[in-house]
Design a protein around this motif. Structure first.
Motif, mmCIF file in Angstrom:
data_model
loop_
_atom_site.group_PDB
_atom_site.id
_atom_site.type_symbol
_atom_site.label_atom_id
_atom_site.label_comp_id
_atom_site.label_asym_id
_atom_site.label_seq_id
_atom_site.Cartn_x
_atom_site.Cartn_y
_atom_site.Cartn_z
ATOM 1 N N SER A 315 -6.540 -2.294 -1.933
ATOM 2 C CA SER A 315 -7.089 -1.433 -1.083
ATOM 3 C C SER A 315 -6.205 -0.188 -0.675
ATOM 4 C CB SER A 315 -7.395 -1.744 0.276
ATOM 5 O OG SER A 315 -6.267 -2.405 0.978
ATOM 6 N N GLY A 316 -4.817 -0.769 -1.131
ATOM 7 C CA GLY A 316 -3.580 0.089 -0.743
ATOM 8 C C GLY A 316 -3.294 0.066 0.695
ATOM 9 N N LEU A 317 -3.889 -0.801 1.382
ATOM 10 C CA LEU A 317 -3.536 -0.890 2.904
ATOM 11 C C LEU A 317 -2.440 -2.141 3.327
ATOM 12 C CD1 LEU A 317 -6.956 -0.386 4.656
ATOM 13 C CD2 LEU A 317 -4.694 1.224 4.930
ATOM 14 N N GLY A 318 -2.091 -2.762 2.220
ATOM 15 C CA GLY A 318 -1.237 -3.927 2.457
ATOM 16 C C GLY A 318 0.129 -3.913 3.282
ATOM 17 N N LEU A 319 0.898 -2.630 2.477
ATOM 18 C CA LEU A 319 2.200 -2.420 3.018
ATOM 19 C C LEU A 319 1.850 -1.561 4.045
ATOM 20 C CD1 LEU A 319 4.252 -2.254 -0.283
ATOM 21 C CD2 LEU A 319 4.439 -4.046 1.765
ATOM 22 N N TYR A 320 0.800 -0.768 4.229
ATOM 23 C CA TYR A 320 0.640 0.123 5.354
ATOM 24 C C TYR A 320 0.625 -0.777 6.780
ATOM 25 C CZ TYR A 320 -2.487 3.153 8.171
ATOM 26 O OH TYR A 320 -2.780 3.873 9.219
ATOM 27 N N VAL A 321 -0.150 -1.714 6.606
ATOM 28 C CA VAL A 321 -0.445 -2.521 7.690
ATOM 29 C C VAL A 321 1.022 -3.436 8.062
ATOM 30 C CG1 VAL A 321 -1.664 -4.705 8.920
ATOM 31 C CG2 VAL A 321 -2.976 -2.909 7.453
ATOM 32 N N THR A 322 1.434 -3.980 7.075
ATOM 33 C CA THR A 322 2.732 -4.546 7.300
ATOM 34 C C THR A 322 3.855 -3.832 8.006
ATOM 35 O OG1 THR A 322 2.452 -5.928 4.990
ATOM 36 C CG2 THR A 322 4.731 -5.585 5.962
ATOM 37 N N TYR A 323 3.978 -2.413 7.393
ATOM 38 C CA TYR A 323 5.042 -1.653 8.222
ATOM 39 C C TYR A 323 4.506 -1.442 9.852
ATOM 40 C CZ TYR A 323 7.465 2.595 9.448
ATOM 41 O OH TYR A 323 8.216 3.664 10.214
ATOM 42 N N GLY A 324 3.100 -1.261 10.303
ATOM 43 C CA GLY A 324 2.628 -1.209 11.378
ATOM 44 C C GLY A 324 3.031 -2.449 12.337
ATOM 45 N N ILE A 325 2.987 -3.616 11.598
ATOM 46 C CA ILE A 325 3.255 -5.015 12.348
ATOM 47 C C ILE A 325 4.527 -5.234 12.566
ATOM 48 C CG2 ILE A 325 3.181 -7.669 12.199
ATOM 49 C CD1 ILE A 325 0.629 -7.135 10.424
ATOM 50 N N VAL A 326 5.508 -4.737 11.653
ATOM 51 C CA VAL A 326 6.872 -4.754 12.048
ATOM 52 C C VAL A 326 7.407 -4.045 13.053
ATOM 53 C CG1 VAL A 326 9.365 -4.706 10.766
ATOM 54 C CG2 VAL A 326 7.304 -5.671 9.527
ATOM 55 N N LYS A 327 6.971 -2.650 13.012
ATOM 56 C CA LYS A 327 7.604 -1.806 14.029
ATOM 57 C C LYS A 327 6.825 -2.223 15.138
ATOM 58 C CE LYS A 327 8.992 1.965 14.114
ATOM 59 N NZ LYS A 327 8.358 3.062 13.725
ATOM 60 N N ALA A 328 5.685 -2.711 15.202
ATOM 61 C CA ALA A 328 4.916 -3.135 16.751
ATOM 62 C C ALA A 328 5.986 -4.533 17.256
ATOM 63 C CB ALA A 328 3.603 -3.909 16.428
ATOM 64 N N HIS A 329 6.465 -5.019 16.331
ATOM 65 C CA HIS A 329 7.586 -6.149 16.787
ATOM 66 C C HIS A 329 9.014 -5.573 17.149
ATOM 67 C CE1 HIS A 329 4.282 -8.767 15.610
ATOM 68 N NE2 HIS A 329 5.162 -9.783 16.425
ATOM 69 N N ASN A 330 9.280 -4.342 17.045
ATOM 70 C CA ASN A 330 10.466 -3.661 17.392
ATOM 71 C C ASN A 330 11.453 -3.874 16.326
ATOM 72 O OD1 ASN A 330 9.696 -2.494 19.995
ATOM 73 N ND2 ASN A 330 10.120 -4.403 20.914
ATOM 74 N N GLY A 331 10.956 -4.109 15.084
ATOM 75 C CA GLY A 331 11.627 -4.318 13.831
ATOM 76 C C GLY A 331 11.658 -3.330 12.724
ATOM 77 N N GLN A 332 12.325 -3.493 11.830
ATOM 78 C CA GLN A 332 12.423 -2.682 10.450
ATOM 79 C C GLN A 332 12.086 -3.476 9.307
ATOM 80 O OE1 GLN A 332 15.851 -0.187 10.831
ATOM 81 N NE2 GLN A 332 15.923 0.067 8.554
ATOM 82 N N ILE A 333 11.492 -2.700 8.331
ATOM 83 C CA ILE A 333 11.350 -3.241 7.021
ATOM 84 C C ILE A 333 12.165 -2.432 5.972
ATOM 85 C CG2 ILE A 333 9.245 -1.976 6.805
ATOM 86 C CD1 ILE A 333 8.426 -4.301 4.864
ATOM 87 N N ASP A 334 12.998 -2.876 5.177
ATOM 88 C CA ASP A 334 13.986 -1.979 4.160
ATOM 89 C C ASP A 334 13.361 -2.714 2.865
ATOM 90 O OD1 ASP A 334 15.234 -0.785 6.048
ATOM 91 O OD2 ASP A 334 16.776 -2.165 6.119
ATOM 92 N N ILE A 335 13.526 -1.728 1.600
ATOM 93 C CA ILE A 335 13.209 -2.246 0.504
ATOM 94 C C ILE A 335 14.133 -1.473 -0.641
ATOM 95 C CG2 ILE A 335 11.474 -0.303 0.474
ATOM 96 C CD1 ILE A 335 9.869 -1.717 -1.582
ATOM 97 N N THR A 336 14.697 -2.285 -1.695
ATOM 98 C CA THR A 336 15.303 -1.827 -2.520
ATOM 99 C C THR A 336 14.755 -2.416 -3.698
ATOM 100 O OG1 THR A 336 16.682 -3.950 -2.420
ATOM 101 C CG2 THR A 336 17.441 -1.721 -1.395
ATOM 102 N N SER A 337 14.692 -1.621 -4.902
ATOM 103 C CA SER A 337 14.122 -2.171 -6.139
ATOM 104 C C SER A 337 14.620 -1.414 -7.284
ATOM 105 C CB SER A 337 12.515 -1.792 -6.026
ATOM 106 O OG SER A 337 11.984 -2.194 -7.047
ATOM 107 N N LYS A 338 14.691 -1.906 -8.510
ATOM 108 C CA LYS A 338 15.132 -1.353 -9.538
ATOM 109 C C LYS A 338 14.069 -1.976 -10.747
ATOM 110 C CE LYS A 338 19.330 -0.800 -12.498
ATOM 111 N NZ LYS A 338 20.789 -0.986 -12.406
ATOM 112 N N ILE A 339 13.754 -0.791 -11.514
ATOM 113 C CA ILE A 339 12.749 -1.060 -12.661
ATOM 114 C C ILE A 339 13.364 -2.114 -13.631
ATOM 115 C CG2 ILE A 339 11.597 0.092 -14.767
ATOM 116 C CD1 ILE A 339 10.272 0.624 -12.321
ATOM 117 N N GLY A 340 12.570 -3.126 -14.007
ATOM 118 C CA GLY A 340 12.967 -4.296 -15.190
ATOM 119 C C GLY A 340 13.795 -5.073 -14.362
ATOM 120 N N GLU A 341 14.022 -5.095 -13.147
ATOM 121 C CA GLU A 341 15.019 -6.180 -12.489
ATOM 122 C C GLU A 341 14.411 -7.036 -11.345
ATOM 123 O OE1 GLU A 341 18.780 -4.966 -11.594
ATOM 124 O OE2 GLU A 341 19.443 -4.113 -13.717
ATOM 125 N N GLY A 342 13.607 -6.270 -10.379
ATOM 126 C CA GLY A 342 12.685 -6.437 -9.512
ATOM 127 C C GLY A 342 12.781 -5.780 -8.047
#
Length: 481
Positions: A315-342
């Protein structure tokens, strides 16, 4: 009901975003005049008159370039001394009403990306939050009725399963709406102390048993993890969703690592965690060796309905909802990624320290309860009275004002935001002007009823968003009186 604060000319949400931005920032209207700015900007321009000036002239912006700006395409230009300026539009509903402008030295591009992403998420959250009031009032009445039914039908096993089924369906209905309504807003369901180690063990058991054998699951959970205050179901949902995403990113063989660490954010590392307040946190990490995410897609990863999966597979809502839950807990979500590595996701949730408990008698505690939804008000009154509180019911802000200024001294005021004659926020403002400092809980069916500045200035002790569970209300009441 007064809705003045939501009118475009008030810009309360824009002010909140500007004031939370550590970078020098200004806001200017469609007429190109600068309307307000934050402390960082003022500190760099102490002796310069800024308000009312033309933003294009002040920052030397080519007027024709303003047409290029869209929510997905902020305008950037390089000024003097290698300073990068970013302009992004601000929306009220779907209407553009002004622009943010902030700038920074190009020596710190990661900070700028974090701020830009945060502002974008705030704007998207506003678009998703306007429809909840009436629906949440109905759900609150259902939960209140269920609580009374369960207490009155203790020995009725023949109907107990029916009550439990109604409750289960009501909770599902609440979760479905909150997935969108809580996006980027601090309104999670009832919070309790959560043991991260226990939560992760449960998660790892499910993941290990259900994921393909060619994917190796690695865990790194040290002893001594601090507890967090949160909703265990929501945190579990976040971590499970990240693990599922990691599994789908691995095409053949690969590894998924689940880690947790106690983290202290202080002056030494504040710059690396610019959107978090100093303090103790637990960092949850989900790391995969999958195909990775492109830099272009990383910038859109938390937007609603965005997905890198094939059509009809998500649906494309998984990380959208994830972001909202983390913010609702006064937290933060960070992401780092590199093609071919993970890809690596880091979730920061504030730690929790058990407070010293005090046994407080409810005898002779007076609560004024104001809500124009009579069924909901009477249900809540009956529930509170069953715990020996004395409850005085009124149905609008004008009656509250009269009762508290002329008739009684109460220990607590529970007041709804949306009421006829005088809404809850206006009533609280009027009470504070007369020096009535009764402890106050503001309840609301809208995620945007009051901003943090208003809550602080009016000395509102707690804000509960409907539909709340009665146990959640009772917990707050006990803490306050």
């Amino acid at each position: 009901m007064s809705r003045k604060k939501n009118l475009p000319e008030d810009y309360s949400e824009a002010k909140k975003i500007i004031n939370n931005n550590p970078l020098p920032s200004v806001f200017f209207g469609l007429d190109e005049k600068i309307l307000f700015y934050n402390k960082s900007f003022k500190g760099e321009n102490k002796n310069v008159k800024v308000k009312g000036q033309n933003a294009f002239s002040f920052f030397s912006i080519p007027p024709e370039d303003i047409k290029k700006i869209s929510p997905r395409n902020p305008y950037r230009f390089i000024g003097k001394e290698n300073t990068e300026y970013i302009i992004s539009p601000f929306l009220e509903g779907k209407k553009k009403v002004g622009y943010f402008l902030f700038y920074h030295s190009r020596l710190n591009p990661e900070l700028e990306e974090n701020i830009l992403q945060s502002q974008k998420m705030e704007t998207i959250g506003k678009l998703a939050s306007g429809m909840a009031h009436d629906f949440n009032n109905l759900l609150s009445s259902i939960f209140g009725s269920l609580n009374l039914l369960k207490r009155k039908l203790v020995n009725r096993e023949d109907v107990k399963y029916l009550v439990e089924n109604i409750e289960s369906c009501s909770i599902r209905a609440t979760d479905l709406t909150k997935g969108l309504l809580n996006y980027g807003k601090p309104t999670p369901r009832r919070k309790t102390p959560v043991n991260p180690a226990d939560l992760l063990k449960e998660l790892l058991r499910v993941v290990t048993e259900t994921f393909p054998e060619q994917i190796q699951i690695i865990s790194d959970i040290p002893s001594g993890l601090q507890n967090i205050m949160g909703n265990s179901t929501e945190i579990y949902q976040v971590l499970l969703n990240l693990c599922i995403n990691a599994k789908e990113a691995i095409k053949n063989k690969g590894k998924i690592t689940v880690e947790a660490r106690n983290i202290l954010i202080d002056a030494d590392n504040q710059q690396q965690h610019s959107l978090l307040a100093p303090g103790n946190y637990v960092r949850f990490s989900v790391i995969d060796t999958g195909e990775g995410i492109s830099e272009q897609n990383l910038k859109k990863i938390f937007e609603p309905y965005f997905s890198t999966k094939k059509k009809d597979t998500g649906s494309g809502l998984g990380l959208y909802v994830t972001y909202g839950i983390v913010k609702a807990h006064n937290g933060q979500i960070d992401i780092t990624s590199k093609i071919g590595e993970g890809t690596r996701f880091d979730i920061y949730i504030p730690s929790y320290e058990e407070p010293t408990e005090e046994n407080i008698s409810t005898a002779e505690k007076i609560i004024v309860l104001a809500d124009d939804e009579i069924m909901l008000r009477d249900l809540l009154a009956e529930l509170l009275e069953s715990y020996d509180y004395e409850v005085v019911c009124v149905q609008n802000g004008a009656e509250v004002y009269k009762v508290l200024t002329e008739e009684i001294k109460a220990d607590l005021l529970i007041i709804d935001f949306n009421m006829p004659e005088m809404d809850g926020l206006t009533c609280i403002k009027n009470l504070r002007k007369t020096n009535v400092r009764t402890k106050t809980i503001l309840s609301t069916g809208s995620a945007t009823a009051a901003n943090d500045a208003e809550i602080s200035n009016l000395q509102i002790d707690a804000v509960l968003t409907k539909p709340y569970e009665f146990e959640q209300m009772l917990e707050v009441v006990r803490k306050l009186i």
